[in-house]
Scaffold this active site. Structure first.
Site, PDB file in Angstrom:
ATOM      1  N   ASP A 265       0.863  -1.194   0.000  1.00  0.00           N
ATOM      2  CA  ASP A 265       0.000   0.000   0.000  1.00  0.00           C
ATOM      3  C   ASP A 265       0.898   1.243   0.000  1.00  0.00           C
ATOM      4  OD1 ASP A 265      -3.269   0.110   1.026  1.00  0.00           O
ATOM      5  OD2 ASP A 265      -2.171   2.006   0.797  1.00  0.00           O
TER       6      ASP A 265
ATOM      7  N   THR B  66      -5.191   6.449   0.321  1.00  0.00           N
ATOM      8  CA  THR B  66      -6.531   6.759   0.843  1.00  0.00           C
ATOM      9  C   THR B  66      -6.431   7.598   2.114  1.00  0.00           C
ATOM     10  OG1 THR B  66      -7.494   4.825  -0.187  1.00  0.00           O
ATOM     11  CG2 THR B  66      -8.717   5.757   1.658  1.00  0.00           C
TER      12      THR B  66
ATOM     13  N   ARG C 247     -10.926   4.926  -4.999  1.00  0.00           N
ATOM     14  CA  ARG C 247     -12.249   4.297  -5.109  1.00  0.00           C
ATOM     15  C   ARG C 247     -13.442   5.217  -4.820  1.00  0.00           C
ATOM     16  NH1 ARG C 247     -14.209   4.733   0.453  1.00  0.00           N
ATOM     17  NH2 ARG C 247     -12.409   4.245   1.734  1.00  0.00           N
TER      18      ARG C 247
ATOM     19  N   ASN D 239      -3.898   6.738 -11.735  1.00  0.00           N
ATOM     20  CA  ASN D 239      -3.628   5.798 -10.634  1.00  0.00           C
ATOM     21  C   ASN D 239      -4.239   4.429 -10.935  1.00  0.00           C
ATOM     22  OD1 ASN D 239      -2.600   5.450  -7.789  1.00  0.00           O
ATOM     23  ND2 ASN D 239      -4.742   4.879  -7.481  1.00  0.00           N
TER      24      ASN D 239
ATOM     25  N   TYR E 147     -14.470   7.823 -11.880  1.00  0.00           N
ATOM     26  CA  TYR E 147     -13.986   6.634 -11.149  1.00  0.00           C
ATOM     27  C   TYR E 147     -14.535   5.358 -11.781  1.00  0.00           C
ATOM     28  CZ  TYR E 147     -14.772   2.841  -7.865  1.00  0.00           C
ATOM     29  OH  TYR E 147     -14.890   1.593  -7.311  1.00  0.00           O
ATOM     30  N   HIS E 148     -15.870   5.338 -11.995  1.00  0.00           N
ATOM     31  CA  HIS E 148     -16.460   4.109 -12.538  1.00  0.00           C
ATOM     32  C   HIS E 148     -15.919   3.807 -13.928  1.00  0.00           C
ATOM     33  CE1 HIS E 148     -19.505   4.970  -9.349  1.00  0.00           C
ATOM     34  NE2 HIS E 148     -19.401   3.663  -9.220  1.00  0.00           N
TER      35      HIS E 148
ATOM     36  N   LYS F 139     -12.750   1.938 -13.864  1.00  0.00           N
ATOM     37  CA  LYS F 139     -12.956   0.501 -13.611  1.00  0.00           C
ATOM     38  C   LYS F 139     -13.365  -0.204 -14.903  1.00  0.00           C
ATOM     39  CE  LYS F 139     -12.940  -0.534  -9.445  1.00  0.00           C
ATOM     40  NZ  LYS F 139     -11.824  -0.850  -8.527  1.00  0.00           N
TER      41      LYS F 139
ATOM     42  N   VAL G 167     -23.123   5.033   0.999  1.00  0.00           N
ATOM     43  CA  VAL G 167     -24.389   5.504   1.556  1.00  0.00           C
ATOM     44  C   VAL G 167     -24.747   4.915   2.925  1.00  0.00           C
ATOM     45  CG1 VAL G 167     -25.766   3.900   0.143  1.00  0.00           C
ATOM     46  CG2 VAL G 167     -26.822   5.930   1.068  1.00  0.00           C
TER      47      VAL G 167
ATOM     48  N   THR H   3     -29.167  11.969   4.591  1.00  0.00           N
ATOM     49  CA  THR H   3     -29.089  12.730   3.345  1.00  0.00           C
ATOM     50  C   THR H   3     -29.319  11.822   2.130  1.00  0.00           C
ATOM     51  OG1 THR H   3     -26.686  12.464   3.547  1.00  0.00           O
ATOM     52  CG2 THR H   3     -27.603  14.601   4.183  1.00  0.00           C
TER      53      THR H   3
ATOM     54  N   TYR I 196     -30.160  11.230  -1.662  1.00  0.00           N
ATOM     55  CA  TYR I 196     -30.000  12.030  -2.881  1.00  0.00           C
ATOM     56  C   TYR I 196     -31.162  11.762  -3.831  1.00  0.00           C
ATOM     57  CZ  TYR I 196     -25.073  12.506  -1.347  1.00  0.00           C
ATOM     58  OH  TYR I 196     -23.929  12.768  -0.644  1.00  0.00           O
TER      59      TYR I 196
ATOM     60  N   VAL J 159     -25.408  12.699 -11.488  1.00  0.00           N
ATOM     61  CA  VAL J 159     -26.279  12.516 -12.649  1.00  0.00           C
ATOM     62  C   VAL J 159     -26.563  11.019 -12.720  1.00  0.00           C
ATOM     63  CG1 VAL J 159     -26.484  12.717 -15.158  1.00  0.00           C
ATOM     64  CG2 VAL J 159     -25.347  14.526 -13.840  1.00  0.00           C
TER      65      VAL J 159
END
Ligand SMILES: NC(=O)c1ccc[n+]([C@@H]2O[C@H](COP(=O)([O-])OP(=O)(O)OC[C@H]3O[C@@H](n4cnc5c(N)ncnc54)[C@H](O)[C@@H]3O)[C@@H](O)[C@H]2O)c1
Length: 390
Positions: free
Chosen positions: A31, A35, A100, A118, A182-183, A186, A238, A253, A255, A327
């Site tokens: 590592d 993070t 992540r 990264n 980010y997604h 992946k 979440v 909260t 969304y 979105v």
């Protein structure tokens, strides 16, 4: 089995190191503590205090008798990664070492490009190092269910699907549509792993996992062994965020309309599933796809579960629906398939409704600590950057 975990200091990496050592495997952690630094950068911290790596390794030895090796370094530096794999010769490399957070990747150009480089370079370095050193090494890569987005078809558990395009058929990679930079990193990783498998027959298990929640696994029996627990708007997923909000007694909260459905699983179930996929590797030269989740829940379902769990601790909370900073569809079809893990004997132990009261209870002693970062909970990171970009 000798297992190297890239990203061993993370939320999943540390409990996986403990789980694998409990099962009698040799674990080598790697590592660069990215993070820890990036959470600090956005003015937040883990709700539950965690030890530094040398103290973690010592605690695992003192408490459970586990011996773990650790190398500090950045896997985007090819020479470093090549050297540790050459030195350690693992049977399996688990790859968790990525940026992540979806919101972190959406902050601005600098954060988007850091996330791209990264994640994508780390994965490319890994497949090159394995191709050069020993293509028999099993790569267990953590992808995400978020790569698929929320399509109007049943999400298959396979890298390829048959498609009919203008009357001609062929096999194409399973369609994906990530919901943040980010997604998309992946998705790019998944494509790169497929190509590495095609050209070099790298043996891979690519795990499409849903969001994980919780504080405990069988091995986390002492506060010195805790894993990190993020709850701010950038780093908190979440369920963990809702539970921290409940501890503060502030509204949850949610969304948008709250109809967003995902496949969730507890930290304990995630560890059990990962252990099964590591102990039952893909066939030599195979690219195996595994979907990994336990129950499909909407944001409104989760808010309801956390509200009821908080009530059991004597905390009354409301749910506040905020303008969605992301979105994404907040009402949609969602039906991912899951077969690989059940076929290996995966039997989830915990549902969110069973675990949430304990999760809140585990956070209560850290209320003061969470309070310090209260202003980091409301969403600031907006996906829409131009007023009319709807
Ligand atoms: N936690 C979830 O709910 C979840 C769900 C689906 C997929 N995932 C994926 O699982 C993996 C692990 O997630 P996590 O929640 O444990 O995240 P995490 O951020 O807590 O852990 C990732 C670890 O990798 C390290 N790292 C990052 N870049 C590195 C680099 N270049 N070199 C060396 N180390 C590096 C970080 O310092 C961190 O300790 C990630 O790839 C994530 O995308 C997580």
């Amino acid at each position: 089995m000798k297992v190297m975990i890239l990203g061993a200091d993370g939320y999943l990496g540390w409990p996986l190191a403990l789980r694998l050592m409990a099962k009698g495997h040799d674990v080598i952690g790697v590592d660069n503590f990215a993070t820890r630094k990036s959470v600090e950068e956005v003015g937040s911290d883990s709700a539950i205090p965690i030890l530094g790596m040398p103290d973690r390794v010592r605690a695992a030895k003192d408490i459970h008798g586990y011996k773990m090796k650790f190398h500090e370094g950045d896997i985007t530096k090819y020479e470093f990664l090549h050297k540790v794999i050459k030195e350690e010769r693992p049977d399996t490399v688990v790859h968790f070492a990525e940026q992540r957070s979806a919101p972190y990747s959406m902050i601005n150009a600098k954060h988007a490009s850091y996330t791209m480089s990264n994640n994508i370079i780390g994965t490319i370095n890994l497949v090159y190092a394995i191709m050069e050193l020993d293509p028999k090494i099993h790569v267990v890569k953590m992808a995400t269910m978020g790569e698929y987005g929320t399509p109007n078809f049943d999400i298959p558990e396979s890298a390829f699907v048959d498609a009919d395009i203008n009357g001609k058929t062929d096999r194409i990679t399973t369609p994906k549509f990530g919901g943040s930079w980010y997604h998309w990193t992946k998705v790019h990783d998944t494509n790169n792993l497929l190509f590495a498998n095609k050209v070099w027959k790298i043996t891979t298990t690519n795990i499409f996992q849903g969001p994980v929640y919780g504080t405990r696994t069988k091995e986390i029996t002492d506060e010195k062994l805790h894993s990190r627990f993020d709850f701010d708007e950038v780093w908190g997923t979440v369920v963990n965020r809702f539970c921290a909000e409940a501890v503060l007694g502030i509204p949850l909260t949610a969304y948008g309309a709250g109809g967003q459905i995902r496949g969730y699983l507890s930290l304990e179930d995630s560890m059990e599933a990962l252990n099964l996929l590591i102990e039952n590797p893909a066939q030599r030269g195979e690219h195996r796809t595994a979907n990994q989740f336990v129950e499909l829940l909407s944001i409104n379902d989760i808010a309801d579960i956390v509200k009821k769990a908080a009530k059991k601790q004597g905390i009354d909370i409301e749910v506040q629906h905020l303008d969605n900073p992301r979105v994404e569809a907040d009402r949609h079809y969602y039906n991912p398939k899951i077969k690989v893990l059940p076929d290996l004997g995966f039997k989830p132990k915990l549902k969110m409704a069973d675990l949430a009261p304990q999760l809140i209870k585990d956070l209560i002693p850290y209320r003061q600590r969470i309070e310090r970062f209260r202003d980091r909970i409301m969403p600031h990171t907006q996906w829409r950057r131009v007023e009319n970009a709807r």
